[in-house]
Motif scaffolding. Structure first.
Motif, short mmCIF file in Angstrom:
data_model
loop_
_atom_site.label_atom_id
_atom_site.label_comp_id
_atom_site.label_asym_id
_atom_site.label_seq_id
_atom_site.Cartn_x
_atom_site.Cartn_y
_atom_site.Cartn_z
N LEU A 135 0.84 -1.20 0.00
CA LEU A 135 0.00 0.00 0.00
C LEU A 135 0.88 1.26 0.00
CD1 LEU A 135 -2.87 1.30 0.26
CD2 LEU A 135 -2.19 1.69 2.62
N VAL A 136 1.92 1.25 0.82
CA VAL A 136 2.84 2.40 0.87
C VAL A 136 3.48 2.63 -0.49
CG1 VAL A 136 4.92 3.35 1.94
CG2 VAL A 136 3.24 2.16 3.35
N VAL A 137 3.86 1.55 -1.17
CA VAL A 137 4.43 1.65 -2.53
C VAL A 137 3.41 2.31 -3.47
CG1 VAL A 137 5.30 0.34 -4.52
CG2 VAL A 137 5.92 -0.36 -2.20
N ALA A 138 2.15 1.90 -3.36
CA ALA A 138 1.10 2.44 -4.23
C ALA A 138 0.85 3.92 -3.95
CB ALA A 138 -0.19 1.65 -4.04
N VAL A 139 0.85 4.30 -2.68
CA VAL A 139 0.64 5.71 -2.31
C VAL A 139 1.80 6.56 -2.84
CG1 VAL A 139 0.44 7.36 -0.40
CG2 VAL A 139 -0.78 5.18 -0.28
N ARG A 140 3.01 6.04 -2.71
CA ARG A 140 4.18 6.77 -3.23
C ARG A 140 4.03 7.00 -4.74
NH1 ARG A 140 8.89 7.22 -0.16
NH2 ARG A 140 8.56 5.28 0.97
N ALA A 141 3.57 5.97 -5.43
CA ALA A 141 3.37 6.08 -6.88
C ALA A 141 2.30 7.12 -7.22
CB ALA A 141 2.99 4.72 -7.47
N TYR A 142 1.28 7.20 -6.39
CA TYR A 142 0.21 8.19 -6.61
C TYR A 142 0.78 9.61 -6.67
CZ TYR A 142 -3.96 11.04 -5.64
OH TYR A 142 -4.96 12.00 -5.70
N PHE A 143 1.79 9.87 -5.84
CA PHE A 143 2.39 11.20 -5.80
C PHE A 143 3.49 11.39 -6.85
CE2 PHE A 143 0.40 10.97 -1.65
CZ PHE A 143 -0.14 12.23 -1.53
N GLN A 144 4.04 10.29 -7.37
CA GLN A 144 5.19 10.42 -8.27
C GLN A 144 4.89 10.04 -9.71
OE1 GLN A 144 8.35 8.20 -6.40
NE2 GLN A 144 8.56 9.69 -4.74
N ASP A 145 4.11 8.98 -9.91
CA ASP A 145 3.84 8.49 -11.28
C ASP A 145 2.58 7.63 -11.25
OD1 ASP A 145 3.77 7.43 -13.79
OD2 ASP A 145 5.77 6.52 -13.73
N LEU A 146 1.46 8.23 -11.67
CA LEU A 146 0.16 7.54 -11.61
C LEU A 146 0.18 6.20 -12.34
CD1 LEU A 146 -2.74 10.12 -12.11
CD2 LEU A 146 -2.03 8.96 -10.03
N ASN A 147 0.99 6.09 -13.38
CA ASN A 147 1.04 4.84 -14.15
C ASN A 147 1.58 3.67 -13.34
OD1 ASN A 147 0.06 6.09 -16.52
ND2 ASN A 147 2.12 6.87 -16.96
N ILE A 211 -9.76 4.84 -6.42
CA ILE A 211 -10.75 5.82 -6.91
C ILE A 211 -10.08 7.17 -7.16
CG2 ILE A 211 -12.82 7.13 -6.27
CD1 ILE A 211 -13.65 4.53 -4.67
N ALA A 212 -9.21 7.59 -6.23
CA ALA A 212 -8.51 8.87 -6.38
C ALA A 212 -7.62 8.86 -7.62
CB ALA A 212 -7.66 9.15 -5.14
N THR A 213 -7.01 7.71 -7.91
CA THR A 213 -6.15 7.58 -9.08
C THR A 213 -6.96 7.73 -10.37
OG1 THR A 213 -4.66 6.12 -7.86
CG2 THR A 213 -4.48 6.08 -10.25
N ILE A 214 -8.11 7.08 -10.42
CA ILE A 214 -9.00 7.19 -11.58
C ILE A 214 -9.42 8.64 -11.80
CG2 ILE A 214 -11.28 6.59 -12.52
CD1 ILE A 214 -10.86 3.83 -10.98
N LYS A 215 -9.78 9.33 -10.70
CA LYS A 215 -10.23 10.73 -10.80
C LYS A 215 -9.13 11.63 -11.36
CE LYS A 215 -12.51 12.22 -7.05
NZ LYS A 215 -12.89 12.20 -5.60
N ARG A 216 -7.87 11.37 -10.95
CA ARG A 216 -6.76 12.20 -11.45
C ARG A 216 -6.35 11.85 -12.86
NH1 ARG A 216 -1.75 12.08 -8.17
NH2 ARG A 216 -0.93 13.09 -10.02
N SER A 217 -6.73 10.63 -13.30
CA SER A 217 -6.32 10.17 -14.63
C SER A 217 -7.22 10.70 -15.73
CB SER A 217 -6.35 8.63 -14.68
OG SER A 217 -5.48 8.10 -13.72
N VAL A 218 -8.46 11.05 -15.36
CA VAL A 218 -9.41 11.48 -16.43
C VAL A 218 -9.25 12.96 -16.77
CG1 VAL A 218 -11.11 9.69 -15.92
CG2 VAL A 218 -11.26 11.88 -14.72
#
Length: 218
Positions: A135-147, A211-218
């Protein structure tokens, strides 16, 4: 431009604060893992040392989380996704809070874990910790690289399922034991539940992050 689309200097400052916060959460989870391993091995002094350590890490994580929150408001950063960012930080902070809480329960009750259940507890511990770690890895990616969010998110769900299976197997073994009093069985089941809850919480936060990732991707 950094992933969060902010003025460069402020983005760097915010990124480094978020990084520091996530480092503390990741360390806290690993310290909890080592503490429970020490407890199960009967190394109570090691356990106590790590319990003190996680208290320090949790306190630092709270401080850094608050400073990120202040920065978001003071600099009017990320107005369109500020709510999501704050929720993600708050929920991620609850991971280290829970890790500390689990150790607190061990310290108060000092459960006796019979040798035949130690491997089951360690297996559950490792799978739950793996879910929180991913989860921490995923959160870090949210802030650095959504992909890069999707892969660790999938791993959170995988390890949460594995933790569920390990917990069920352990609890069945506990209650089928003819050696233990019912009160002892109930106490061991309680601690199995506590370890399992860490992976459940990681899964809950993963759903919010997805969900937050999807919202930022659109």
């Amino acid at each position: 431009v950094p992933a969060m689309q902010l003025p460069f200097g402020r983005a760097r400052a915010l990124e480094s604060q978020v990084d520091a916060f996530l480092d503390l959460v990741a360390q806290g989870v690993l310290v909890m893992q080592e503490a429970v391993r020490a407890y199960i091995a009967g190394e109570i002094e090691e356990f106590e040392d790590r319990f003190e350590r996680i208290s320090d890490l949790e306190s630092q994580a709270d401080d850094v989380s608050r400073s990120v929150e202040t920065a978001l408001y003071t600099w009017s950063l990320l107005p369109e996704s500020r709510g999501d960012v704050l929720q993600i930080l708050e929920e991620t902070d609850s991971i280290i809070d829970m890790a500390k809480g689990i150790l607190g329960k061990f310290e108060v009750e000092m459960p006796e874990i019979p040798p035949e259940f130690r491997a089951g507890f360690l297996s559950l511990l490792d799978k739950s910790v793996a879910a929180a770690d991913q989860l921490v890895v995923a959160v870090r990616a949210y802030f650095q690289d959504l992909n890069q969010v999707k892969d660790p998110l999938n791993k959170v769900y995988f390890y949460e399922g594995e933790a569920d299976r390990a917990a069920l197997k352990l609890k069945k073994a506990i209650f089928r034991s003819s050696e233990l009093h019912l009160s002892h069985k109930a106490q061991l089941r309680y601690f199995a539940d506590k370890l399992e809850q860490l992976s459940d919480l990681a899964e809950d936060v993963a759903a919010i992050l997805g969900i937050a990732t999807i919202k930022r991707s659109v």
